[in-house]
Scaffold this motif. Structure first.
Motif, short mmCIF file in Angstrom:
data_model
loop_
_atom_site.label_atom_id
_atom_site.label_comp_id
_atom_site.label_asym_id
_atom_site.label_seq_id
_atom_site.Cartn_x
_atom_site.Cartn_y
_atom_site.Cartn_z
N GLN A 62 0.84 -1.18 0.00
CA GLN A 62 0.00 0.00 0.00
C GLN A 62 0.89 1.25 0.00
O GLN A 62 1.89 1.32 0.72
CB GLN A 62 -0.90 0.02 1.24
CG GLN A 62 -1.76 -1.23 1.42
CD GLN A 62 -2.81 -1.35 0.33
OE1 GLN A 62 -3.32 -0.36 -0.19
NE2 GLN A 62 -3.15 -2.60 -0.01
N TYR A 63 0.52 2.23 -0.83
CA TYR A 63 1.27 3.49 -0.87
C TYR A 63 0.33 4.59 -1.36
O TYR A 63 -0.83 4.34 -1.71
CB TYR A 63 2.50 3.36 -1.79
CG TYR A 63 2.16 3.18 -3.26
CD1 TYR A 63 2.23 4.26 -4.15
CD2 TYR A 63 1.79 1.93 -3.76
CE1 TYR A 63 1.94 4.09 -5.48
CE2 TYR A 63 1.49 1.75 -5.09
CZ TYR A 63 1.57 2.84 -5.97
OH TYR A 63 1.27 2.68 -7.30
N THR A 64 0.81 5.81 -1.33
CA THR A 64 0.02 6.94 -1.84
C THR A 64 0.69 7.50 -3.07
O THR A 64 1.92 7.46 -3.21
CB THR A 64 -0.10 8.05 -0.78
OG1 THR A 64 1.19 8.51 -0.42
CG2 THR A 64 -0.82 7.54 0.46
N GLN A 65 -0.13 8.03 -3.98
CA GLN A 65 0.39 8.62 -5.21
C GLN A 65 -0.39 9.89 -5.52
O GLN A 65 -1.51 10.10 -5.04
CB GLN A 65 0.25 7.63 -6.36
CG GLN A 65 -1.19 7.31 -6.73
CD GLN A 65 -1.29 6.32 -7.88
OE1 GLN A 65 -0.30 5.74 -8.30
NE2 GLN A 65 -2.49 6.14 -8.42
N PRO A 66 0.19 10.80 -6.30
CA PRO A 66 -0.54 12.03 -6.65
C PRO A 66 -1.80 11.71 -7.46
O PRO A 66 -1.81 10.84 -8.32
CB PRO A 66 0.48 12.80 -7.51
CG PRO A 66 1.80 12.23 -7.14
CD PRO A 66 1.56 10.79 -6.81
N GLY A 96 -2.89 24.86 -2.86
CA GLY A 96 -1.94 24.67 -3.96
C GLY A 96 -1.05 23.47 -3.80
O GLY A 96 -0.07 23.31 -4.54
N GLN A 97 -1.37 22.59 -2.83
CA GLN A 97 -0.56 21.40 -2.61
C GLN A 97 -1.15 20.21 -3.38
O GLN A 97 -2.37 20.11 -3.54
CB GLN A 97 -0.50 21.07 -1.12
CG GLN A 97 0.13 22.15 -0.27
CD GLN A 97 1.57 22.40 -0.67
OE1 GLN A 97 2.34 21.47 -0.87
NE2 GLN A 97 1.93 23.69 -0.79
N PRO A 98 -0.31 19.31 -3.87
CA PRO A 98 -0.82 18.15 -4.61
C PRO A 98 -1.71 17.27 -3.74
O PRO A 98 -1.42 17.04 -2.56
CB PRO A 98 0.46 17.39 -5.02
CG PRO A 98 1.55 18.40 -4.93
CD PRO A 98 1.16 19.34 -3.84
N VAL A 99 -2.81 16.80 -4.32
CA VAL A 99 -3.71 15.88 -3.64
C VAL A 99 -3.24 14.46 -3.90
O VAL A 99 -2.86 14.11 -5.02
CB VAL A 99 -5.16 16.06 -4.15
CG1 VAL A 99 -6.09 15.03 -3.50
CG2 VAL A 99 -5.65 17.47 -3.88
N THR A 100 -3.19 13.64 -2.86
CA THR A 100 -2.76 12.25 -3.02
C THR A 100 -3.94 11.30 -2.83
O THR A 100 -4.97 11.68 -2.25
CB THR A 100 -1.66 11.89 -2.01
OG1 THR A 100 -2.18 12.05 -0.68
CG2 THR A 100 -0.44 12.77 -2.20
N GLU A 101 -3.79 10.09 -3.31
CA GLU A 101 -4.80 9.07 -3.15
C GLU A 101 -4.12 7.72 -2.91
O GLU A 101 -2.99 7.51 -3.33
CB GLU A 101 -5.69 8.99 -4.40
CG GLU A 101 -4.92 8.69 -5.67
CD GLU A 101 -5.83 8.69 -6.90
OE1 GLU A 101 -7.04 8.95 -6.73
OE2 GLU A 101 -5.34 8.42 -8.00
N PRO A 102 -4.80 6.82 -2.20
CA PRO A 102 -4.18 5.51 -1.91
C PRO A 102 -4.07 4.67 -3.18
O PRO A 102 -4.88 4.80 -4.11
CB PRO A 102 -5.13 4.89 -0.89
CG PRO A 102 -6.44 5.56 -1.14
CD PRO A 102 -6.13 6.96 -1.58
N ALA A 103 -3.07 3.83 -3.21
CA ALA A 103 -2.87 2.91 -4.34
C ALA A 103 -2.26 1.63 -3.81
O ALA A 103 -1.73 1.58 -2.70
CB ALA A 103 -1.98 3.54 -5.40
N THR A 104 -2.34 0.59 -4.61
CA THR A 104 -1.81 -0.72 -4.23
C THR A 104 -0.92 -1.24 -5.35
O THR A 104 -1.31 -1.26 -6.52
CB THR A 104 -2.94 -1.72 -3.97
OG1 THR A 104 -3.80 -1.21 -2.94
CG2 THR A 104 -2.38 -3.08 -3.55
N ALA A 105 0.30 -1.63 -4.98
CA ALA A 105 1.23 -2.25 -5.94
C ALA A 105 1.14 -3.75 -5.82
O ALA A 105 1.25 -4.30 -4.72
CB ALA A 105 2.65 -1.78 -5.68
N THR A 106 0.92 -4.43 -6.92
CA THR A 106 0.82 -5.89 -6.92
C THR A 106 1.92 -6.55 -7.75
O THR A 106 2.08 -7.76 -7.71
CB THR A 106 -0.54 -6.33 -7.48
OG1 THR A 106 -0.70 -5.80 -8.81
CG2 THR A 106 -1.67 -5.82 -6.59
#
Length: 603
Positions: free
Chosen positions: A215-219, A233-243
């Motif tokens: 599990q990690y976060t990405q822009p 003005g800061q980048p919004v991040t969202e959760p992501a999953t690397a498989t």
């Protein structure tokens, strides 16, 4: 100190010193005797090279022509290496589809590999195609090492010959060093590495599933692929999953062998010899260390054979070995101790059943503290940038030792050829000092050491300190130099000092906390690498020419023996004296200050 480290150090030196005499005599035979039975297999290919290149192998060169050949060959090699990197995207064997290397990085890399430095400001597996790794970088690994062998042989001939005008033929020396020394040894070592698990293929990079998802976060991106910004003005991040994970492939074993034997050091992968595809086992790690030092140690025996007195080579080798042991003990001692800064934070780094203790940060558990500490010493005693750990994570004094090893002009074994010819410069300084003490014209190997030789020796010894201290001063004084420092303070200064030291002494290792792949550092370090190589080679060849023209003086009652313990002590003292006087202030501001800060309570 861990008794196991002492055992490993002793075992390593025993194996090295048992192999070195055989290899040294082999080098002497194949380089000096064109009709040796050992070269029969390659003689047709050697003659073909001469015919295609228009070379007359029987036409020797004076030192000026020899130096001109070295410089012209190196300039052409730099241009070819630069152009091929820039054209990478148009060439085959590029399964990852890499485009051209950036101009400043390509220039820095071209200079780096031509000068036998192999400093890398890039990640190999994310920048270079298979063809670039083989045709561009590995070819330079061979010929830059062969150049170093040629230069030291020219200097040895200067001592061995009497009333001669020539010091050899550069094209013959380079051809024979490549064909009879570097290629056969590289073939054998590459086979061994492949047997240990080092990969050797031309496969495309592989996408493999992870054992456990990460599990990690990405822009967060909008429909146009641009980052989404919040009200501040800061980048919004969202959760992501690397498989899955991408595994780089490539012809690694063949590149690994010459990177070590040629004392080059450039890694196929960014993690270098810490990567399991480059260095998978404890045995491969041990053989890598042997491969780094075998030719520099063997050339000491070649020196003794060629000047007709094996004791001369043994005295030089003894000086190198004693210095190596001293620095290995420093690294082993300090890396075997817990980091005092962690102890101040309440972290227990003592040895337990499941932990080796000591400073394990940045080290591979499959090698451990002892083998890693020895590797750190080996790679900086030789001018080799191969690393099996993160040098930036060494303790303050653990980093002090490899830094000073490089600053001693890479003479504690040093590079292939370059270590010996630099050490012979210190030998000339040692006999000059001895001559001053007794009021007698200094002699070395029957040759009078006069004003010309001392001027050339002074250039050899002082060129790299000038480059290191001036380069570090520039880097810490300008914003572009300070911008690459990840750790402000004494350690950040050490990162800069280490980078310039590594470049000017043609080592190639780094305190990787410094972001050096910038136009400023690519240019600064490129200049340091170029002049650190050739500002030494040219005066060495000038000295070779001067010595070859002189007649040998018979030894007399006043002649100082240069093969006994007294000379070994004097030679070691000359090396340490110059290094200490030159670099003590710079070292005091970096690793020494960092060490003292770490000892202070609450610091």
């Amino acid at each position: 100190m861990d008794i196991r480290f002492l055992g490993l150090l002793g075992c390593f030196l025993v194996v090295l010193l048992l192999l070195a005499p055989w290899v040294g005599r082999y080098i002497r035979n194949v380089m000096e005797d064109g009709q040796s039975r050992l070269t029969a297999w390659g003689r047709p290919l050697e003659r073909l090279v001469y015919r295609v290149g228009g070379i007359r192998p029987d036409a020797e060169m004076d030192w000026k022509r020899y130096a001109a050949a070295v410089l012209v060959f190196s300039v052409l090699g730099t241009l070819a290496t630069y152009v091929l990197q820039r054209a990478q995207g148009l060439l085959p064997l590029n399964p990852a589809g890499f485009g051209p290397v950036a101009p400043d990085s390509a220039l820095n890399t071209a200079i780096s590999f031509v000068t036998n430095t192999n400093w890398q400001g890039y990640g190999g597996e994310s920048t270079m195609s298979y063809l670039t790794q083989m045709l561009v970088l590995t070819v330079q690994n061979f010929v830059s090492a062969a150049t170093g062998i040629g230069v030291v042989l020219a200097l040895i001939r200067g001592f061995a010959r009497h009333g001669a005008r020539t010091v050899g033929n550069f094209w013959v020396d380079m051809t024979r060093a490549t064909l009879y020394v570097l290629l056969p040894l590289s073939f054998l070592v590459a086979l061994f590495f492949a047997g240990q698990g080092v990969i050797q293929n031309f496969d495309a990079y592989k996408e493999v599933p992870l054992v456990e998802p990460v599990q990690y976060t990405q822009p967060k991106l909008d429909a146009a692929g641009q980052p989404v910004l919040d009200q501040a003005g800061q980048p919004v991040t969202e959760p992501a999953t690397a498989t899955t994970q991408t595994l780089a492939m490539g012809p690694v074993a063949s590149q690994e062998a010459i990177k070590l034997l040629g004392v080059n050091g450039g890694g196929f992968f960014n993690a270098n010899s810490a990567h399991p595809y480059e260095n998978p086992t404890a045995l491969s790690n041990f053989v890598q260390m042997l491969a780094i030092l075998i030719l520099p140690a063997a050339l000491c025996f070649t020196f003794g054979e060629m000047v007709g007195d094996r004791r001369q080579g043994l005295a030089v080798l003894a000086s190198m070995t004693l210095l190596f042991i001293a620095f290995a003990l420093i690294v082993g001692h300090y890396e075997g101790r817990p980091n005092p800064m962690l102890a101040q934070q309440g972290v227990d780094a003592a040895s337990t059943a499941i932990s080796p203790g000591g400073n394990m940060e940045g080290k591979e558990t499959r090698f451990g503290l002892n083998a890693t500490s020895l590797f750190v010493t080996v790679t900086t005693a030789a001018s080799c940038g191969a690393v099996d750990a993160m040098h930036d994570s060494l303790s303050a004094m653990g980093g002090f030792a490899p830094l000073l090893l490089m600053q001693l002009s890479e003479v504690v074994f040093g590079g292939v050829g370059s270590g010996l010819y630099s050490m012979l410069g210190f030998a000339i300084l040692a006999v000059f000092i001895a001559g001053l003490m007794i009021g007698r014209t200094p002699e070395y190997l029957g040759k009078k050491i006069e004003a010309y030789e001392m001027k050339m020796t002074s250039i050899v010894i002082l060129a790299t300190p000038l480059l290191v201290l001036a380069g570090a001063a520039v880097a810490v004084s300008v914003a572009a130099g300070q911008a690459g420092v990840a750790n402000p303070g004494a350690h950040g200064y050490s990162e800069i000092l280490y980078a310039v030291t590594s470049a000017a002494n043609n080592n190639g290792s780094a305190f990787a906390g410094l972001s050096a792949n910038t136009p400023f550092y690519n240019v600064l370090l490129g200049l340091a690498m170029w002049f650190g190589r050739f500002a030494v080679i040219v005066p060495i060849l000038a000295m070779a020419g001067s010595l070859a023209a002189k007649r040998r003086i018979p030894a007399s009652a006043g002649t100082m023996p240069t093969h006994g313990p007294l000379f070994v002590v004097l030679l070691i003292g000359s090396v340490l004296l110059v290094g200490a006087l030159t670099y003590v202030p710079a070292l005091a501001l970096g690793p020494v200050a960092e060490h003292l800060q770490g000892q202070a309570p609450g610091s």
